[in-house]
Design an enzyme around this catalytic site. Structure first.
Site, mmCIF file in Angstrom:
data_model
loop_
_atom_site.group_PDB
_atom_site.id
_atom_site.type_symbol
_atom_site.label_atom_id
_atom_site.label_comp_id
_atom_site.label_asym_id
_atom_site.label_seq_id
_atom_site.Cartn_x
_atom_site.Cartn_y
_atom_site.Cartn_z
ATOM 1 N N TYR A 67 0.836 -1.210 0.000
ATOM 2 C CA TYR A 67 0.000 0.000 0.000
ATOM 3 C C TYR A 67 0.873 1.263 0.000
ATOM 4 O O TYR A 67 0.642 2.185 -0.789
ATOM 5 C CB TYR A 67 -0.911 -0.040 1.229
ATOM 6 C CG TYR A 67 -1.874 1.112 1.345
ATOM 7 C CD1 TYR A 67 -3.019 1.172 0.556
ATOM 8 C CD2 TYR A 67 -1.646 2.136 2.260
ATOM 9 C CE1 TYR A 67 -3.914 2.226 0.682
ATOM 10 C CE2 TYR A 67 -2.540 3.187 2.392
ATOM 11 C CZ TYR A 67 -3.667 3.233 1.604
ATOM 12 O OH TYR A 67 -4.550 4.281 1.723
ATOM 13 N N LYS A 114 1.075 4.129 -2.926
ATOM 14 C CA LYS A 114 0.724 5.532 -2.672
ATOM 15 C C LYS A 114 1.922 6.455 -2.912
ATOM 16 O O LYS A 114 1.742 7.617 -3.310
ATOM 17 C CB LYS A 114 0.181 5.688 -1.245
ATOM 18 C CG LYS A 114 -1.168 4.996 -1.039
ATOM 19 C CD LYS A 114 -2.246 5.578 -1.944
ATOM 20 C CE LYS A 114 -3.610 4.994 -1.693
ATOM 21 N NZ LYS A 114 -4.645 5.556 -2.587
HETATM 22 P P1 NAP Z 1 -13.086 2.458 1.297
HETATM 23 O O1 NAP Z 1 -14.101 2.952 2.256
HETATM 24 O O2 NAP Z 1 -12.530 1.086 1.481
HETATM 25 O O3 NAP Z 1 -13.665 2.606 -0.193
HETATM 26 C C1 NAP Z 1 -12.878 2.218 -1.276
HETATM 27 C C2 NAP Z 1 -13.575 2.599 -2.551
HETATM 28 O O4 NAP Z 1 -12.746 2.188 -3.659
HETATM 29 C C3 NAP Z 1 -14.910 1.909 -2.718
HETATM 30 O O5 NAP Z 1 -15.829 2.853 -3.252
HETATM 31 C C4 NAP Z 1 -14.630 0.803 -3.728
HETATM 32 O O6 NAP Z 1 -15.729 0.476 -4.555
HETATM 33 C C5 NAP Z 1 -13.542 1.457 -4.584
HETATM 34 N N1 NAP Z 1 -12.749 0.476 -5.318
HETATM 35 C C6 NAP Z 1 -11.940 -0.475 -4.813
HETATM 36 N N2 NAP Z 1 -11.389 -1.189 -5.807
HETATM 37 C C7 NAP Z 1 -11.865 -0.664 -6.978
HETATM 38 C C8 NAP Z 1 -11.671 -0.967 -8.353
HETATM 39 N N3 NAP Z 1 -10.859 -1.955 -8.746
HETATM 40 N N4 NAP Z 1 -12.330 -0.219 -9.276
HETATM 41 C C9 NAP Z 1 -13.151 0.796 -8.893
HETATM 42 N N5 NAP Z 1 -13.386 1.126 -7.605
HETATM 43 C C10 NAP Z 1 -12.747 0.399 -6.657
HETATM 44 O O7 NAP Z 1 -11.808 3.427 1.265
HETATM 45 P P2 NAP Z 1 -11.642 4.931 1.780
HETATM 46 O O8 NAP Z 1 -11.126 4.893 3.163
HETATM 47 O O9 NAP Z 1 -12.842 5.736 1.456
HETATM 48 O O10 NAP Z 1 -10.412 5.379 0.859
HETATM 49 C C11 NAP Z 1 -10.563 6.175 -0.309
HETATM 50 C C12 NAP Z 1 -9.168 6.557 -0.799
HETATM 51 O O11 NAP Z 1 -8.479 7.279 0.227
HETATM 52 C C13 NAP Z 1 -8.289 5.346 -1.125
HETATM 53 O O12 NAP Z 1 -7.481 5.617 -2.235
HETATM 54 C C14 NAP Z 1 -7.438 5.201 0.112
HETATM 55 O O13 NAP Z 1 -6.228 4.548 -0.149
HETATM 56 C C15 NAP Z 1 -7.248 6.653 0.500
HETATM 57 N N6 NAP Z 1 -6.881 6.847 1.910
HETATM 58 C C16 NAP Z 1 -7.738 6.457 2.905
HETATM 59 C C17 NAP Z 1 -7.349 6.645 4.230
HETATM 60 C C18 NAP Z 1 -8.232 6.263 5.392
HETATM 61 O O14 NAP Z 1 -7.778 6.401 6.549
HETATM 62 N N7 NAP Z 1 -9.461 5.805 5.191
HETATM 63 C C19 NAP Z 1 -6.118 7.229 4.517
HETATM 64 C C20 NAP Z 1 -5.292 7.607 3.471
HETATM 65 C C21 NAP Z 1 -5.680 7.413 2.172
HETATM 66 P P3 NAP Z 1 -16.845 -0.629 -4.084
HETATM 67 O O15 NAP Z 1 -17.603 0.043 -2.993
HETATM 68 O O16 NAP Z 1 -17.689 -0.879 -5.266
HETATM 69 O O17 NAP Z 1 -16.081 -1.805 -3.590
#
Ligand code: NAP
Length: 248
Positions: free
Chosen positions: A156, A160
């Protein structure tokens, strides 16, 4: 303030977590939305209804952004519906955590394919269009761990960190054609992605946050909107931390 009135915004992974908050934030500011999902069909339908109730034109498109044909189809469905794309938010991302010694090759590949290759494929598909339009904005979701690393997240963190290199390179490639590319690096944000963390990991993150709380998806969405707006017209190639001060 309808700062995105009639602008077309495509959000990958736009129906859950941070992506959902981003979709709603843009809708509240007058945008037309293309929300992408891969498996959450029910959530996608419910979100489109919610967006429409806000007076926002919206479609949901199922596509796996790690596949080139899906990235192209997602882009062409957006253009078929709305004629252009003004903002691309490369938000979709996954984790498959483990210590390196125990990490399966498939878990490395899956995370790189969605987080980094998916961002590349979507940037390429939408970038062609934005270069022709001679306007557009891309915002890529990276992470604090792409900058500082994290034990148990080699795949991961590497994906990133790659997104940051991609962001800076595309910012340089696209600037002369009126297209800006920036990244947002969230810290610890409360979503499904972080709900799987154990208590020790949560306590460890919490102890590193000067603002003393986890972030919300809305905290991130507001910064994504700023980077997509004319208020940031002189910013490109930047990585903006939204982490409560974790990485001061
Ligand atoms: P999340 O709740 O797990 O949601 C992930 C999203 O990505 C879902 O809408 C999922 O779609 C979609 N997805 C996954 N694989 C995919 C694919 N192959 N094609 C199209 N869509 C796909 O994650 P989140 O926490 O909201 O994170 C959003 C972004 O922020 C990510 O890039 C993550 O790395 C980044 N981020 C998050 C955090 C954190 O603390 N949460 C911190 C730093 C960075 P489905 O619903 O259809 O599965």
């Amino acid at each position: 303030m309808l700062m995105f009135k009639d602008q077309v915004v495509l959000v990958t992974g736009g129906t859950r977590g941070i992506g959902r908050a981003i979709s709603l934030e843009f809708a509240g500011k007058g945008a037309k939305l293309v929300v992408n999902y891969t498996s959450s069909e029910e959530k996608a339908k419910a979100l489109v209804e919610e967006l429409e109730a806000m007076g926002c034109e919206a479609i949901a498109v199922q596509a796996d952004i790690s596949k080139a044909e899906d990235a192209e189809r997602l882009t062409s469905e957006a253009v078929k519906k709305f004629g252009r794309i003004d903002v691309l938010v490369n938000n979709a991302g996954i984790t498959k955590d483990n210590l390196l010694i125990r990490m399966k090759e498939a878990d490395w590949d899956d995370v790189m394919n969605v987080n980094l290759k998916g961002t590349f494929l979507m940037s390429k598909a939408v970038g062609k269009l934005m270069l022709k339009q001679r306007s557009g904005v891309m915002v890529n979701l990276t992470s604090v761990v792409g900058i500082m690393g994290n034990a148990g997240q080699a795949n991961y963190s590497a994906s990133k960190a790659g997104v940051i290199g991609l962001t800076k390179s595309l910012a340089r490639e696209f600037a002369s054609r009126g297209v800006r590319v920036n990244a947002v690096a969230p810290g610890y944000i409360l979503t499904d992605m972080t709900s799987v963390l154990n208590e020790d990991a949560i306590a460890n993150f919490a102890s590193q946050i000067p603002l003393g709380r986890a972030g919300t998806p809305e905290d991130v969405a507001k910064v994504v909107c700023f980077l997509s707006s004319q208020d940031s017209a002189y910013m490109t190639g930047q990585v903006i931390h939204v982490d409560g001060g974790m990485l001061i």
